[in-house]
Scaffold this motif. Structure first.
Motif, mmCIF file in Angstrom:
data_model
loop_
_atom_site.group_PDB
_atom_site.id
_atom_site.type_symbol
_atom_site.label_atom_id
_atom_site.label_comp_id
_atom_site.label_asym_id
_atom_site.label_seq_id
_atom_site.Cartn_x
_atom_site.Cartn_y
_atom_site.Cartn_z
ATOM 1 N N ARG A 1 1.824 -0.051 7.682
ATOM 2 C CA ARG A 1 3.281 -0.086 7.837
ATOM 3 C C ARG A 1 3.749 -1.505 8.199
ATOM 4 O O ARG A 1 4.765 -1.987 7.711
ATOM 5 N N GLU A 2 2.959 -2.213 9.038
ATOM 6 C CA GLU A 2 3.333 -3.566 9.465
ATOM 7 C C GLU A 2 3.387 -4.525 8.265
ATOM 8 O O GLU A 2 4.262 -5.384 8.179
ATOM 9 N N VAL A 3 2.422 -4.370 7.360
ATOM 10 C CA VAL A 3 2.405 -5.230 6.167
ATOM 11 C C VAL A 3 3.644 -4.946 5.313
ATOM 12 O O VAL A 3 4.349 -5.863 4.874
ATOM 13 N N MET A 4 3.912 -3.662 5.097
ATOM 14 C CA MET A 4 5.104 -3.289 4.299
ATOM 15 C C MET A 4 6.367 -3.858 4.926
ATOM 16 O O MET A 4 7.229 -4.397 4.239
ATOM 17 N N ASN A 5 6.457 -3.753 6.253
ATOM 18 C CA ASN A 5 7.644 -4.264 6.945
ATOM 19 C C ASN A 5 7.779 -5.778 6.777
ATOM 20 O O ASN A 5 8.887 -6.298 6.639
ATOM 21 N N ALA A 6 6.644 -6.478 6.789
ATOM 22 C CA ALA A 6 6.688 -7.939 6.633
ATOM 23 C C ALA A 6 7.219 -8.301 5.241
ATOM 24 O O ALA A 6 8.068 -9.187 5.090
ATOM 25 N N TYR A 7 6.728 -7.598 4.220
ATOM 26 C CA TYR A 7 7.223 -7.840 2.852
ATOM 27 C C TYR A 7 8.704 -7.462 2.739
ATOM 28 O O TYR A 7 9.499 -8.173 2.114
ATOM 29 N N ALA A 8 9.071 -6.345 3.355
ATOM 30 C CA ALA A 8 10.473 -5.889 3.289
ATOM 31 C C ALA A 8 11.401 -6.902 3.954
ATOM 32 O O ALA A 8 12.490 -7.192 3.446
ATOM 33 N N ALA A 9 10.941 -7.466 5.081
ATOM 34 C CA ALA A 9 11.770 -8.454 5.791
ATOM 35 C C ALA A 9 11.945 -9.710 4.941
ATOM 36 O O ALA A 9 13.036 -10.294 4.880
#
Lengths: 230, 230
Positions: free
Chosen positions: B174-182
């Motif tokens: 989830r943290e990786v996805m959030n980093a890409y989303a940001a």
């Protein structure tokens, strides 16, 4: 389709980038004239949001960036002289050369801290390149001396203007000179015809090119004398 | 300076020119929507002498030329519908991509019979590229999905968003996805901020990009599933 030739691209030992010192010296000498011409002749419109500049026959740099800098500084000074309340327009700079020019090298060499939006325009300046009345300042330095093509008759053995394989007319017959002169005349007419459409009503065109003094012979020109060695 | 990457240049077997069929299919499917959007939303000014079009993230062709053709035809139809007395403006088309894009190949591939003036614009579409209020129609197809940069935290081993060397987030935390989303959120904000300055008051922006349906997981997307193999 007319075959076009361009200055050598890239940054290598045979590139234009590494072999354009004489053009740089010429441009440097012409800078004061360029700035003076802008001060004396450019009309600044009060409501212009964009000031469009074109360098025609820009090659791959670095001389074109230095010319653009001179032009921008002169325009900014002119604006300042016109009144402190005049809002400075955004500068849009168009770098033009033949389609075979190395635009990749040109774009990578663009000054990172430039105060203008940059665009490259591929195509011959003997034809139309920009929309009607869209350019405020157009400039061409050491480029308009290149012809659009070799006059056909100088390459034809049966022609009275045959130039026997040479690439210069310095020591050639009157017929050869006339053929080159006719090509230049046709080229320059096409150039001015296109620019007259593209320049805004208050726009300015400055051309810098090597010339011979009126009444002198081709053989009396240093530049043409050098070409005869080729 | 942020390192930029571009599609493979030239015309060789690994070039974008030879490997952009899926983008072509996507663009072809979107053509009807593009034309419809112009008919329904574009405001044509009676006194416009120039109609400026930009393709953002154009790569080296050939898809960009086909898109421009669709846009021009739709604008011409709209003009015709607005009244037979409306004078057709000249079209000025700006092809934009990162400075590392192969503009030399793009320029050589320009359609010889084109009915517009062409220019190349090097630079990131996450920043300003054109003067204020100067563009009538801006278009970006299969380009805005590329991020301006890899989020730093996914490359750092000590970060909770470390992606373990992978180039996709389909099977990541989830943290990786959030980093890409940001990163995407920041990029798209920068993109719209720049375009909002550059678009004329009556201008139109059309963006075509691959997306996931709302509420689906990354692993449910075919495109992202393919990327996971890299």
């Amino acid at each position: 389709m007319v075959e076009t030739v361009s200055m050598n691209g890239g940054n290598g030992p045979n590139s234009y980038t590494q072999n354009s010192k004489s053009q740089e010296e010429g441009s440097t000498r012409a800078k004061a004239l360029l700035a003076k011409s802008i001060q004396e002749n450019l009309e600044i419109q009060n409501n212009s949001r964009v000031f469009s500049i074109a360098d025609l026959g820009c090659s791959v740099g670095p001389n074109t960036f230095s010319c653009v800098q001179t032009i921008m500084q002169a325009v900014q000074l002119k604006l300042k002289n016109c009144g402190p309340d005049l809002e400075e327009p955004e500068f849009h700079v168009f770098f033009n050369d033949n389609v075979t020019n190395d635009f990749n090298t040109l774009f990578k060499a663009l000054p990172p801290e430039r105060q203008y939006m940059a665009a490259g325009v591929p195509g011959s300046f003997h034809g139309r390149l920009f929309p009607k009345a869209s350019m405020n300042f157009m400039h061409s330095s050491f480029a308009l001396n290149w012809l659009a093509k070799v006059p056909k008759e100088v390459t034809q053995e049966y022609s009275s203007a045959w130039n026997k394989g040479r690439v210069s007319y310095v020591l050639s017959s009157r017929e050869v000179m006339n053929a080159y002169a006719a090509q230049f005349s046709s080229d320059i007419e096409a150039f001015f015809s296109a620019r007259s459409m593209e320049l805004a009503g208050d726009g300015l065109l400055v051309v810098i090119m090597p010339c011979r003094a009126e009444g002198t012979l081709p053989s009396e020109s240093t530049i043409l004398d050098v070409l005869e060695c080729l």
